[in-house]
Design a protein around this motif. Sequence first.
Motif, PDB file in Angstrom:
ATOM      1  N   UNK A 134       0.832  -1.201   0.000  1.00 48.79           N
ATOM      2  CA  UNK A 134       0.000   0.000   0.000  1.00 48.79           C
ATOM      3  C   UNK A 134       0.870   1.256   0.000  1.00 48.79           C
ATOM      4  N   UNK A 135       0.381   2.291  -0.680  1.00 46.02           N
ATOM      5  CA  UNK A 135       1.163   3.507  -0.867  1.00 46.02           C
ATOM      6  C   UNK A 135       1.562   4.194   0.424  1.00 46.02           C
ATOM      7  N   UNK A 136       0.706   4.074   1.444  1.00 45.47           N
ATOM      8  CA  UNK A 136       0.997   4.723   2.735  1.00 45.47           C
ATOM      9  C   UNK A 136       2.240   4.127   3.382  1.00 45.47           C
ATOM     10  N   UNK A 137       2.576   2.893   3.003  1.00 43.78           N
ATOM     11  CA  UNK A 137       3.745   2.215   3.579  1.00 43.78           C
ATOM     12  C   UNK A 137       4.995   2.493   2.748  1.00 43.78           C
ATOM     13  N   UNK A 138       5.220   3.755   2.344  1.00 45.58           N
ATOM     14  CA  UNK A 138       6.378   4.038   1.491  1.00 45.58           C
ATOM     15  C   UNK A 138       7.675   3.596   2.154  1.00 45.58           C
ATOM     16  N   UNK A 139       7.784   3.832   3.472  1.00 44.59           N
ATOM     17  CA  UNK A 139       9.042   3.447   4.128  1.00 44.59           C
ATOM     18  C   UNK A 139       9.270   1.947   4.031  1.00 44.59           C
ATOM     19  N   UNK A 141       8.143   0.080   1.463  1.00 45.27           N
ATOM     20  CA  UNK A 141       8.513  -0.199   0.068  1.00 45.27           C
ATOM     21  C   UNK A 141      10.018  -0.015  -0.059  1.00 45.27           C
ATOM     22  N   UNK A 174       3.888  -0.138  -5.859  1.00 43.55           N
ATOM     23  CA  UNK A 174       3.204   0.724  -4.886  1.00 43.55           C
ATOM     24  C   UNK A 174       1.738   0.940  -5.225  1.00 43.55           C
ATOM     25  N   UNK A 175       0.888   0.796  -4.229  1.00 45.63           N
ATOM     26  CA  UNK A 175      -0.500   1.222  -4.356  1.00 45.63           C
ATOM     27  C   UNK A 175      -0.548   2.732  -4.139  1.00 45.63           C
ATOM     28  N   UNK A 176      -1.771   3.288  -4.101  1.00 44.65           N
ATOM     29  CA  UNK A 176      -1.865   4.739  -3.923  1.00 44.65           C
ATOM     30  C   UNK A 176      -3.094   5.108  -3.096  1.00 44.65           C
TER      31      UNK A 176
END
Lengths: 430, 160
Positions: A134-139, A141, A174-176
């Motif tokens: 999920x995009x919110x989990x960029x760290x 990723x 990545x999602x968004x």
Amino acid sequence: MAKQLFNQPSPLETMVLSKRFALEGSETLDVYLKNDGFKAFLKAKEMTPEAIIDEVKASALRGRGGAGFPTGLKWSFVPRTSPKPRVIVVNADESEPGTCKDRLLIEYDPHQMIEGILIAGLAVDAHVGYVYIRGEYRYLIEKMDRAIAEAYSKGYLGNNVAGTGWKFDLYTHSGAGAYECGEETALLDSLEGKRGIPRMKPPFPAVAGAWGLPTLLNNVETFSAIPPIIRDGGAAFAALGTPKNGGTRLVCISGHVNKPGVYELPLGFPMMKAIDEVAGGIPGGRKLKAVVPGGSSCPILTASECDIPMDYDTLAKIGSMLGSGGMVVLDETTDMVRFALRIMRFYQHESCGWCIPCREGTTWLRKILQRFYEGHGRREDISLLGELSKNMLGRTFCALGDAAAMPTISIVEKFTEDFERYLARETVAV
Amino acid sequence: MTFSPQLEEIFAKMLQQYPEGRTRSAVVPMLIYAQDEVGSVNRELIEEVARRCKVTPLQVDEVVGYYSMLHRKPMGKYHVQVCTNISCLLVGGEELYESAKKKLGIGHKQVTADGQFSLEEVECMGACSWAPAVEINYDFHHFVTPEKLNQLIDSLKRAQ
């Protein structure tokens, strides 16, 4: 200084998937290799695909994303000999309210998941995988990208995995921001660059998934459970849990408890013991009112229903679900009208709008709950909430409609008195 | 349209990682990474992503409205996202959101006049056991109280 974990472990945990979490550098391949890493892959490399799948079946592992489908059976549906190449997809779109476990598995032990993906690759003869995060989990990723890069550089991904001459490529995607993309077919549409809309099934993803290719799709935790299963045998994993409910799972305890956290507990662990001992009980000596057993989609349990072992079949027997492992504890001060409204605001926001019963149902349920909460509820609204919800059940492509309806039905039926209190213009404190 | 060398490197890899002829798959990740650099998903960005992923601008445009993290207008330099979903709700998430509104003087998806801060009430972001939770841009903050959030906002103001 000792490593700072998200929460202190409990002595009551059975650490199988989380056993490396507290190790310094647990996210690195070196620490992974020094602590049983890739033993399972090398073992699996010597096994036939059938034998790998049989071992997973013997473990009684069930999907940890929420549906609880037997993992070995799911793997057996992927046509290994199809002329089309097979694809592996990891669902790391963790977004079921109450659930925060996949974060830890990626942050603390990404190589365990990679090894599980590789073993799945051997089982279904796939050579490429995508981790949909999920995009919110960029760290995360970024952490996953680092782990993948390390695995490539040291020969644990790429053209010669662990020196075996076998090839596998792994990528992140990545999602968004969309809860709906946690549903597997919507996730696949999202992976293809489209709006995340659920697909008609059949065909199931095992036959026609990402880009129309046979696709094996599992949750982060499901893949992470594979290395210990292959290493120590399916039977050993199964024995940790109860019949047909193998192993341990990461239970996310949140809400009104003294020690909220993610704890690895065997299937069949007593729910009250999890609340009172693992999570340190309810603050201020207040009484338990209700428990959301496995994420906000699950029918809610009253305090008197919680004296049970936590496994899929027991929860199903009392009309609820073990879901995603997100256990939310509500004490006696909780206003169930406010709680039901917040759940419905979520589902209305997240409904993708594809199926009318879900799009319209969540909208109307929200409106009714909102008017109740604002003090304009009518007596007939109580039955209307139940009727409307029941008319959504089973009438949508994906489970989001059911996910919105089920908690609502259970809250209205089990906590009618909270709604009655609103009619009498008297509110309870939250 | 060009991006920073770091982003160009990410995009070059991204376009290679899907099966042949499936560059449409890069649309959503490319949009969100590019938005971080450009500030918002504007017309120019939509056309650029369409060109790079070999799809029509309409195929890019239609996903922008679907994904909640994609914004057509710029958010603040610091995008403050407060979760009020059930686990956060039970331990003061709504009160935290109300206090953030007051502190910043803005509401849901609004931006401060100086463009420094924006606020959003968000759905569950996977921090349930460490609630209430706030994410500022991509940084998670756990067990947040109104006082802690105020201090955090003040320290970001000072850092400018």
